[in-house]
Every structure is written in C-alpha cells, then in structure tokens.
Design an enzyme around this catalytic site. Sequence first.
Site, PDB file in Angstrom:
ATOM      1  N   LYS A  37      48.453   7.181  14.110  1.00 13.77           N
ATOM      2  CA  LYS A  37      47.901   6.896  15.434  1.00 13.77           C
ATOM      3  C   LYS A  37      46.379   6.769  15.413  1.00 13.77           C
ATOM      4  O   LYS A  37      45.799   6.123  16.285  1.00 13.77           O
ATOM      5  CB  LYS A  37      48.385   7.928  16.435  1.00 13.77           C
ATOM      6  CG  LYS A  37      49.897   7.784  16.644  1.00 13.77           C
ATOM      7  CD  LYS A  37      50.443   8.565  17.796  1.00 13.77           C
ATOM      8  CE  LYS A  37      51.903   8.217  18.028  1.00 13.77           C
ATOM      9  NZ  LYS A  37      52.793   8.615  16.908  1.00 13.77           N
TER      10      LYS A  37
HETATM   11  C1  LIG Z   1      54.052   8.192  16.740  1.00 17.05           C
HETATM   12  C2  LIG Z   1      54.665   8.342  15.401  1.00 17.05           C
HETATM   13  C3  LIG Z   1      55.787   7.573  15.000  1.00 17.05           C
HETATM   14  C4  LIG Z   1      56.472   6.586  15.939  1.00 17.05           C
HETATM   15  O1  LIG Z   1      55.678   5.460  16.225  1.00 17.05           O
HETATM   16  P1  LIG Z   1      56.010   4.511  17.485  1.00 17.05           P
HETATM   17  O2  LIG Z   1      54.850   3.591  17.574  1.00 17.05           O
HETATM   18  O3  LIG Z   1      56.099   5.436  18.680  1.00 17.05           O
HETATM   19  O4  LIG Z   1      57.298   3.830  17.203  1.00 17.05           O
HETATM   20  C5  LIG Z   1      56.273   7.736  13.712  1.00 17.05           C
HETATM   21  N1  LIG Z   1      55.722   8.630  12.866  1.00 17.05           N
HETATM   22  C6  LIG Z   1      54.665   9.388  13.207  1.00 17.05           C
HETATM   23  C7  LIG Z   1      54.130  10.366  12.236  1.00 17.05           C
HETATM   24  C8  LIG Z   1      54.088   9.276  14.482  1.00 17.05           C
HETATM   25  O5  LIG Z   1      53.039  10.048  14.816  1.00 17.05           O
END
Ligand SMILES: *Cc1c(COP(=O)(O)O)cnc(C)c1O
Length: 472
Positions: A110
């Site tokens: 993120k």
């Molecule tokens: C947020 C997240 C996901 C999922 O991603 P999306 O964009 O919501 O599909 C997968 N793995 C980790 C470690 C995350 O923080």
Amino acid sequence: MQYISTRGGMQPQPFSETLLEGLAPDGGLAVPERMPHVDSETLERWRALTYPQLAAEVLGLFATDIPREDLARMTADAYAAFPDAVVPLHSIGDGITLVGLSEGPTLAFKDMAMQFLGQVLEYVLEKNDGVLNILGATSGDTGSAAEHALRGKDRVSIFMLSPQGRMSTFQRAQMYSLDDANVHNIAVEGVFDDCQNLVKHLAGDIDFKRAQRLGAVNSINLARITAQVVYYFWAWLRITDAVEPEYRTGFEVSFTVPSGNFGNILSGFFAKQMGVPIRRLVLAANENNVLDEFFRTGIYRPRSAADTHATSSPSMDISKASNLERFIHTLVDRDPARVAAAWAELDENGFFDFSAEQPRFESEFGIVSGTSTHADRVAAIRSVYETSGEVIDPHTADGVHVARSFVEPDVPMLVLETAKPQKFAETITEAIGIDLEYSDDLRRMLDAPQHVVEMPDDEAALRAYIETHAQH
Ligand SMILES: *Cc1c(COP(=O)(O)O)cnc(C)c1O
C-alpha cells in the site's frame, strides 16, 4: 483526461477533483472517460527510465491537469522514501518471479500508492489554499501506510480508527509509534466493523463532513489505483530486459495478485487495457473467496460480517470488494444503466448474476482466479523457503499457491509480493520454525513509546474529538 462515474451521474471532472473521494455523488466510482493507450515504441522508450521517472510518465496520462514537471518532482519525492530498489524482481524457480512491492516504510504494497497520494494531496491543497482531515478505519495495513504517507505534511491531518486489541504487535507499533502532531490514532472499544460504521456515520453527515473538511483515502481512491498501474509497466520492462530485443514487442507475461478489495488487480487490468502485454491476471483469494466465486461462476454474493473469517492473511479478509464495480463497468461496455441495475439487484437480492458473461472474463480480459487456505499458504511458505531460501509473507504465499496452477511454459509468471514476512512473524514461525530477524530500525519502532487515544464505540465522543483537533 476527464473522469466520469460508473453509474453515469457525475459531471466529468479532472484528476485532481477525484482525489479526495473516489465515490461519485450517484454512488458510483470515478473512472477515466477512456483508457489511455501506450504503443510499443513508447514502451521501449520507457525502458531506460528509473521507477520515479516511469511513474511520472504513466501518471501523466491520467493526471493531465497537473504539469509534468510537478508530477516528476512528486514521484521522485514519493519513492525517495524507499531506501533501496523501489520494485526489485527476483526468481524463486518453477517459472515464478516475485515482484517486490514492500520496500516502503510500512513493509506492505500500500506504500506504493499511498506515498504518491500524500504528495499529490499536499500539492492540490497548497494550490487551492485548502485543508483536509482524513478520516479512516483500519484493521492494519491501510492505516499505517496512510499515516506514514501523510505524517508531517502541511494542511492535512489524519484520524485513524483501529479496533482496540485486535491488531498485531507489529501493526500497532507501526501506527502508534508516530508522534507527528497531524497523526491521530484512535483505538475504539470494538471490532473493525464498529470502526468502519463510525466513519460511515460521520462521513454520511454532509454538514459535519463539510464543516470539518473530512476526506478519505480508502481503496476506491482513484489516485491509488493509477499509482499502482506503474509497477505492472515496470515489471514487464524488467522481465523483458532479459529477452532478445527483436522478441520484446508483444512478449506476454502473466501476473498473480493476492487480492482483497480488488484494488491491486484492477490496476493490472488498467495496465493490460493500456497496452502492457499481459496474458493472464490471476486473482488469488484466501478463505474469504467472494471474488474467486465471482470469477468462476459470474455470481457476486457479498458475505455477511459473521461469514467473514479472520485468517492468517488478514489484509485479504474481505466480505465485499468495492472496486469490482470498475471491472463491471468495462464488462457491460461502459453502459452506466447496466452498472446501476446490477447494484440495484444486489441491494434487493443480496447478489447479482453475470453468469452469461462469465466465459468472457478469461477469453476477453484474461482474468482467472483461485483460492488458498491456511494449510496452502503455510505449505507455500515452506516450499519456497526450501527451494530458494526466500521467506515470503502469508499474502504472497496465497499468490504463489494459486499461481502454481496457472504457470504455462514460456510465459513468465509474476507474483506480486504484497508484504514483508516480518509483519506476520507468527505464521512464518509456524511454517518454517524460524524467528525472523528485525533490523535496528524495526527494533527501535517496536520499542518506541506509543501515542494513541482510547475511545468507547461512541459517535458523540468521536465528533467532539475531531471538532477539537481537526484543521480548519
Ligand atoms: C491490501 C492488501 C492486499 C489486498 O489488496 P487489494 O488491493 O485490496 O486487493 C493484499 N495483501 C496485502 C499485504 C495487503 O495489505
């Protein structure tokens, strides 16, 4: 480039107007009026660029209302927060390459989008002489990525609700160790859904929202989606560096994406539509497999909170996937009436049914899917460790597990590494029996004093706190 709503009820807006919300007034989501296209000569020209330079080029196709040199400065500043390579790739054998997306300050992917969003929010607020108070709820990764991206920024404060006693030690330390004056950690007596309901109530009160200048940076935020498009371009360029130049044009690769809210894989879907030669986009779900069900059957049936399991890949524990609406918009040939009808059907019956279109998911869009369980991810962590010496986190392990059934000869399979294993040490110990080392920086963070306000699950208390501490 202008942005419209998936449900048709929004005046076209430029990129910077979509930043603060993502949700259109008609309940739909902002999407580009048409998808920009990148031809193969341009792709070749981009081969020589650094990651921040490539990000400025790709984002420049979306953010046409921001001068290119300003974008370039923002992407350079955003990715300066990544100490080493921004997005390293490495092979783990069996035709699989990991794409490292967790080199940022909070050790999860993120950061890739949130660091850019922090830059561009500050820039737009400066231009408009505005202030903004971000209100959000987190079960872990989103809140820490947002706080690390916005800490110390002018004109913006962040109020992040988290469920008291429900986050890991590591996740708590990542958020609560921040002592910046514009970061407000609020631990609510309740679970994540209680936090989210508080946010919904306050954001739904238009007068309060306006008076307190509230905004959100959640997963439907369009700037986050577009910033994530960049690493699909980057990964394709780096894989094809090793291909003879005359075979590079149109050289296909596949990606597997550990998925929750359908944000990350949607960015891959954008990249494919823009011209990156992507053969398959493989969606990997954990036990909360509402999306795997949709891509296998065409029926989308969100789960209740009681039917949403707490798993060992917690950042994928979702009951519904808001961003799916942007895929449906493309599926129905961008007909807003059909999108609105699908969501009306969902409200009425608890599901919608695109089973007649399901064959197109793979044939036309290249999207396939699979599910991984706790036992699968533990086995994947173990086997990757045994064959390559690499320790992968549980979310990436879900990706590796699902990817294995879609590997094809001569098509590189790129699995997105969405977090570092240090964030989820208990599952690593269970899988391979080792305690991970923490760097000195991480140790300092874990030992630092924590800054958090405890609050009952009470809307009035939260309103009062925001009124006192928000920027006006
Ligand atoms: C947020 C997240 C996901 C999922 O991603 P999306 O964009 O919501 O599909 C997968 N793995 C980790 C470690 C995350 O923080």
